[in-house]
Design a protein around this motif. Structure first.
Motif, mmCIF file in Angstrom:
data_model
loop_
_atom_site.group_PDB
_atom_site.id
_atom_site.type_symbol
_atom_site.label_atom_id
_atom_site.label_comp_id
_atom_site.label_asym_id
_atom_site.label_seq_id
_atom_site.Cartn_x
_atom_site.Cartn_y
_atom_site.Cartn_z
ATOM 1 N N PRO A 116 0.973 -0.913 0.203
ATOM 2 C CA PRO A 116 0.263 -0.456 -0.297
ATOM 3 C C PRO A 116 0.752 1.181 -0.026
ATOM 4 C CG PRO A 116 -0.909 -1.563 1.408
ATOM 5 C CD PRO A 116 0.604 -1.928 1.226
ATOM 6 N N ALA A 117 1.703 1.249 0.252
ATOM 7 C CA ALA A 117 2.637 2.583 0.615
ATOM 8 C C ALA A 117 3.508 2.758 -0.454
ATOM 9 C CB ALA A 117 4.070 1.800 2.105
ATOM 10 N N GLN A 118 3.462 1.941 -1.314
ATOM 11 C CA GLN A 118 4.405 1.904 -2.401
ATOM 12 C C GLN A 118 2.960 2.324 -3.114
ATOM 13 O OE1 GLN A 118 5.307 -1.873 -4.051
ATOM 14 N NE2 GLN A 118 7.789 -1.261 -2.647
ATOM 15 N N PHE A 119 2.111 1.730 -3.137
ATOM 16 C CA PHE A 119 0.691 2.029 -4.271
ATOM 17 C C PHE A 119 0.492 3.821 -3.727
ATOM 18 C CE2 PHE A 119 -3.662 3.059 -5.032
ATOM 19 C CZ PHE A 119 -3.213 2.686 -6.763
ATOM 20 N N GLY A 120 0.203 4.161 -2.416
ATOM 21 C CA GLY A 120 0.022 5.871 -2.382
ATOM 22 C C GLY A 120 1.095 6.603 -2.795
ATOM 23 N N ALA A 121 2.374 6.270 -2.876
ATOM 24 C CA ALA A 121 3.607 7.213 -3.494
ATOM 25 C C ALA A 121 3.797 6.886 -4.842
ATOM 26 C CB ALA A 121 4.829 6.693 -2.672
ATOM 27 N N VAL A 127 -0.139 10.531 -10.842
ATOM 28 C CA VAL A 127 -0.786 11.598 -11.260
ATOM 29 C C VAL A 127 -0.067 13.304 -11.698
ATOM 30 C CG1 VAL A 127 -2.393 13.019 -10.148
ATOM 31 C CG2 VAL A 127 -2.214 10.357 -10.019
ATOM 32 N N ILE A 128 0.539 13.412 -11.014
ATOM 33 C CA ILE A 128 1.966 14.348 -11.541
ATOM 34 C C ILE A 128 2.192 14.754 -12.867
ATOM 35 C CG2 ILE A 128 2.853 16.613 -11.088
ATOM 36 C CD1 ILE A 128 -0.050 16.962 -9.487
ATOM 37 N N ASN A 129 2.853 13.597 -12.569
ATOM 38 C CA ASN A 129 4.085 13.254 -14.191
ATOM 39 C C ASN A 129 3.561 12.470 -15.278
ATOM 40 O OD1 ASN A 129 6.430 14.562 -12.611
ATOM 41 N ND2 ASN A 129 5.925 12.697 -10.709
ATOM 42 N N ARG A 130 2.261 12.064 -15.188
ATOM 43 C CA ARG A 130 2.173 11.212 -16.142
ATOM 44 C C ARG A 130 1.528 12.193 -17.800
ATOM 45 N NH1 ARG A 130 -3.082 11.311 -18.106
ATOM 46 N NH2 ARG A 130 -4.463 12.385 -16.292
#
Length: 183
Positions: A116-121, A127-130
């Motif tokens: 979950p930590a990897q998912f969130g990060a 979202v910002i960089n795609r």
């Protein structure tokens, strides 16, 4: 898209039916509700919930799509792939496909997240960089068609997937199962 009515959905309140009612008190912003703290965080912060894979397959796949004929998108996708490899080396990052593969009808690359930590990060970062690219985020539960459709989330424009591959795989498994029973 898979028909959502073909699936069963357990009640969201399963195992919470007997909890006390929640207060209707609002927070200082006047909009959100006050939620009493129990002092215990949800286990979902530490481990993906069932039936999401917690093993070597990874909990979630992230497919980042680009139109390979579009030179600007193609360059951006390859640059983004390189950046992700530098920024998130702990994730599993596959190569860039400059042609359709499997149910994916355009160029893409795939990233697997395991916690979950990897998912969130990673998802917040993506979202910002795609940029102009679309991304499909889906869990790995063992039901590939449902994972790629009903359980999927999209960033950007939705790319129509070729779902026939899932039916072909299901039919092949059923055929093997019948042959195994005969033997």
């Amino acid at each position: 898209m898979a028909d959502p009515s073909q699936y069963e959905y357990p009640s969201p309140l399963e195992n919470y039916e007997h909890f006390p009612p929640l207060p209707h008190e609002k927070m200082e912003d006047g909009k959100s509700y006050f939620n009493p703290q129990s002092g215990v965080l949800s286990r979902a912060y530490e481990q993906f919930i069932d039936p999401i894979d917690k093993g070597k397959k990874g909990g979630f796949d992230v497919h980042v799509y680009f139109y390979q004929e579009n030179k600007t998108q193609s360059k951006f996708a390859h640059d983004l792939w390189r950046r992700i490899r530098h920024e998130f080396p702990e994730l599993r990052i596959y190569g860039v496909w400059d042609k359709p593969i499997g149910p994916h009808p355009v160029g893409m690359f795939e990233v697997n997240v395991f916690t979950p930590a990897q998912f969130g990060a990673f998802i917040a970062w993506l979202v910002i960089n795609r940029g102009p690219l679309s991304a499909l985020v889906h869990p790995n539960t063992g039901d590939d068609e449902r994972d790629h459709t009903q359980r999927a989330i999209w960033m950007g424009d939705r790319i129509p997937l070729d779902l026939s591959i899932f039916r072909q795989m299901r039919e092949a498994r059923e055929k093997l199962g019948k042959e195994h029973v005969k033997a």
